[in-house]
Design an enzyme around this catalytic site. Structure first.
Site, PDB file in Angstrom:
ATOM      1  N   ASP A  45       0.836  -1.202   0.000  1.00 33.13           N
ATOM      2  CA  ASP A  45       0.000   0.000   0.000  1.00 33.13           C
ATOM      3  C   ASP A  45       0.871   1.253   0.000  1.00 33.13           C
ATOM      4  O   ASP A  45       0.368   2.374  -0.050  1.00 33.13           O
ATOM      5  CB  ASP A  45      -1.007  -0.003   1.151  1.00 33.13           C
ATOM      6  CG  ASP A  45      -0.371  -0.094   2.527  1.00 33.13           C
ATOM      7  OD1 ASP A  45       0.874  -0.062   2.633  1.00 33.13           O
ATOM      8  OD2 ASP A  45      -1.126  -0.212   3.521  1.00 33.13           O
ATOM      9  N   SER A  46       2.178   1.052  -0.006  1.00 38.29           N
ATOM     10  CA  SER A  46       3.122   2.145  -0.257  1.00 38.29           C
ATOM     11  C   SER A  46       2.836   2.810  -1.593  1.00 38.29           C
ATOM     12  O   SER A  46       3.296   3.932  -1.842  1.00 38.29           O
ATOM     13  CB  SER A  46       4.558   1.598  -0.259  1.00 38.29           C
ATOM     14  OG  SER A  46       4.658   0.460  -1.111  1.00 38.29           O
ATOM     15  N   ASP A  84      -0.702  -6.393  -0.037  1.00 44.27           N
ATOM     16  CA  ASP A  84      -1.139  -5.708   1.175  1.00 44.27           C
ATOM     17  C   ASP A  84      -2.660  -5.638   1.249  1.00 44.27           C
ATOM     18  O   ASP A  84      -3.329  -5.348   0.244  1.00 44.27           O
ATOM     19  CB  ASP A  84      -0.597  -4.279   1.203  1.00 44.27           C
ATOM     20  CG  ASP A  84       0.644  -4.136   2.064  1.00 44.27           C
ATOM     21  OD1 ASP A  84       0.900  -5.020   2.903  1.00 44.27           O
ATOM     22  OD2 ASP A  84       1.358  -3.131   1.894  1.00 44.27           O
ATOM     23  N   LYS A 112      -0.922  -9.572   3.312  1.00 42.02           N
ATOM     24  CA  LYS A 112      -0.214  -9.009   4.462  1.00 42.02           C
ATOM     25  C   LYS A 112      -1.137  -8.089   5.254  1.00 42.02           C
ATOM     26  O   LYS A 112      -1.814  -7.234   4.673  1.00 42.02           O
ATOM     27  CB  LYS A 112       1.035  -8.242   4.033  1.00 42.02           C
ATOM     28  CG  LYS A 112       1.831  -7.667   5.225  1.00 42.02           C
ATOM     29  CD  LYS A 112       3.201  -7.190   4.807  1.00 42.02           C
ATOM     30  CE  LYS A 112       3.168  -5.882   4.071  1.00 42.02           C
ATOM     31  NZ  LYS A 112       2.691  -4.741   4.917  1.00 42.02           N
ATOM     32  N   GLU A 114      -1.383  -5.580   8.859  1.00 37.39           N
ATOM     33  CA  GLU A 114      -0.640  -4.839   9.879  1.00 37.39           C
ATOM     34  C   GLU A 114      -1.348  -4.954  11.217  1.00 37.39           C
ATOM     35  O   GLU A 114      -2.555  -4.708  11.311  1.00 37.39           O
ATOM     36  CB  GLU A 114      -0.518  -3.363   9.500  1.00 37.39           C
ATOM     37  CG  GLU A 114       0.264  -3.103   8.224  1.00 37.39           C
ATOM     38  CD  GLU A 114       0.381  -1.614   7.932  1.00 37.39           C
ATOM     39  OE1 GLU A 114       0.028  -0.783   8.806  1.00 37.39           O
ATOM     40  OE2 GLU A 114       0.832  -1.277   6.819  1.00 37.39           O
ATOM     41  N   GLU A 181       9.245  -3.564  10.717  1.00 38.60           N
ATOM     42  CA  GLU A 181       9.613  -2.266  10.145  1.00 38.60           C
ATOM     43  C   GLU A 181      10.029  -1.281  11.234  1.00 38.60           C
ATOM     44  O   GLU A 181       9.316  -1.079  12.215  1.00 38.60           O
ATOM     45  CB  GLU A 181       8.451  -1.687   9.338  1.00 38.60           C
ATOM     46  CG  GLU A 181       8.773  -0.350   8.692  1.00 38.60           C
ATOM     47  CD  GLU A 181       7.728   0.113   7.698  1.00 38.60           C
ATOM     48  OE1 GLU A 181       7.879   1.240   7.175  1.00 38.60           O
ATOM     49  OE2 GLU A 181       6.773  -0.650   7.433  1.00 38.60           O
TER      50      GLU A 181
END
Length: 264
Positions: A45-46, A84, A112, A114, A181
């Site tokens: 999602d960067s 993501d 993925k 978070e 991270e």
């Protein structure tokens, strides 16, 4: 070369062979990275920051990640593709199941998420439904407003112990890969040694089982700034393929990340 699977990545950890990963968002770069030997490609999602020019990742939608996942998949023959789950696309287990299915149909081999202990039921449900899961702890960009900015996590003893405990809980719930991270190198080392699954670092020192970078950072072309934990591999290379090859070599022999790219 054989396709990379979760079994491949696990074997690499067990044999102490470093895993290399990069973000990718289209077929052309995915093909370039795949041909150079990158093991893992992440549709991150960067993309909200490096493609759309936003200040954070929160505006990214499931449809956008699905679109880029389909594009990346078309350029890949060997690499393991991870997608993501965007902000608020997994706020409940049921929502996570439906949205993860969309990403898997788009071409992802793993999704993925978070977060820590609040995700345990979701992770168990996803794995029971044949969706492999990658966890993400430390600086989780979707929580940027909770953290008060993009800040290193786990520097005090209590926070470090909490991250370690959450990593163990995520593994027990069923994740097969973990991204750490922006945490201190010694904490990342401790977590990597404590888990049987592969641990991939970004700004987490050299002792994790592998490294991931945002491709725009690795090429020194990010629109906003170069993070401390990244390195411009294109600066001293003749072309992008050579830059990727150099990144792989430096990760494998332990030269990257160095102390200047890590946190204490």
């Amino acid at each position: 070369m054989k396709k990379v699977t979760t079994s491949t990545l696990l074997k690499m950890k067990q044999e102490n062979t470093k895993i290399t990963a990069l973000t990718a968002y289209d077929a052309s770069f995915a093909k370039l990275f795949d041909e150079q030997g990158i093991e893992v490609l992440l549709i991150g999602d960067s993309l909200g920051m490096v493609l759309k020019g936003d200040d954070d990742t929160l505006s990214v939608t499931l449809e956008e990640v699905s679109y880029h996942t389909r594009s990346v998949k078309k350029g890949v023959e060997r690499a393991f593709v991870v997608a993501d789950m965007p902000f608020m696309s997994y706020s409940t287990p049921e929502e996570a199941y439906l949205n993860a299915a969309q990403l898997m149909r788009a071409g992802a081999s793993m999704v993925k998420l978070e977060g820590g202990s609040w995700l345990l039921d979701t992770i168990k449900g996803l794995t029971e439904r044949s969706v492999p899961v990658c966890g993400h702890l430390g600086l989780t960009p979707q929580s940027v407003h909770v953290f008060g900015g993009f800040k290193v996590q786990g520097r005090d003893d209590l926070q470090a112990e909490n991250i370690l405990e959450q990593a163990k809980q995520l593994e027990q719930a069923g994740i097969q890969l973990l991204v750490l991270e922006c945490i201190p190198s010694d904490l990342a080392d401790k977590i990597s040694q404590s888990l049987s699954i592969p641990v991939i670092g970004i700004g987490a020192g050299a002792q994790t089982d592998g490294q991931i970078l945002v491709m725009h950072d690795m090429f020194g072309i990010s629109a906003n700034y170069m993070p401390k934990f990244s390195k411009n591999y294109l600066q001293h290379s003749n072309d992008m393929r050579e830059a990727v090859s150099q990144y792989i070599q430096e990760v494998q022999d332990g030269r990257f990340p160095s102390d200047e790219h890590s946190f204490n």
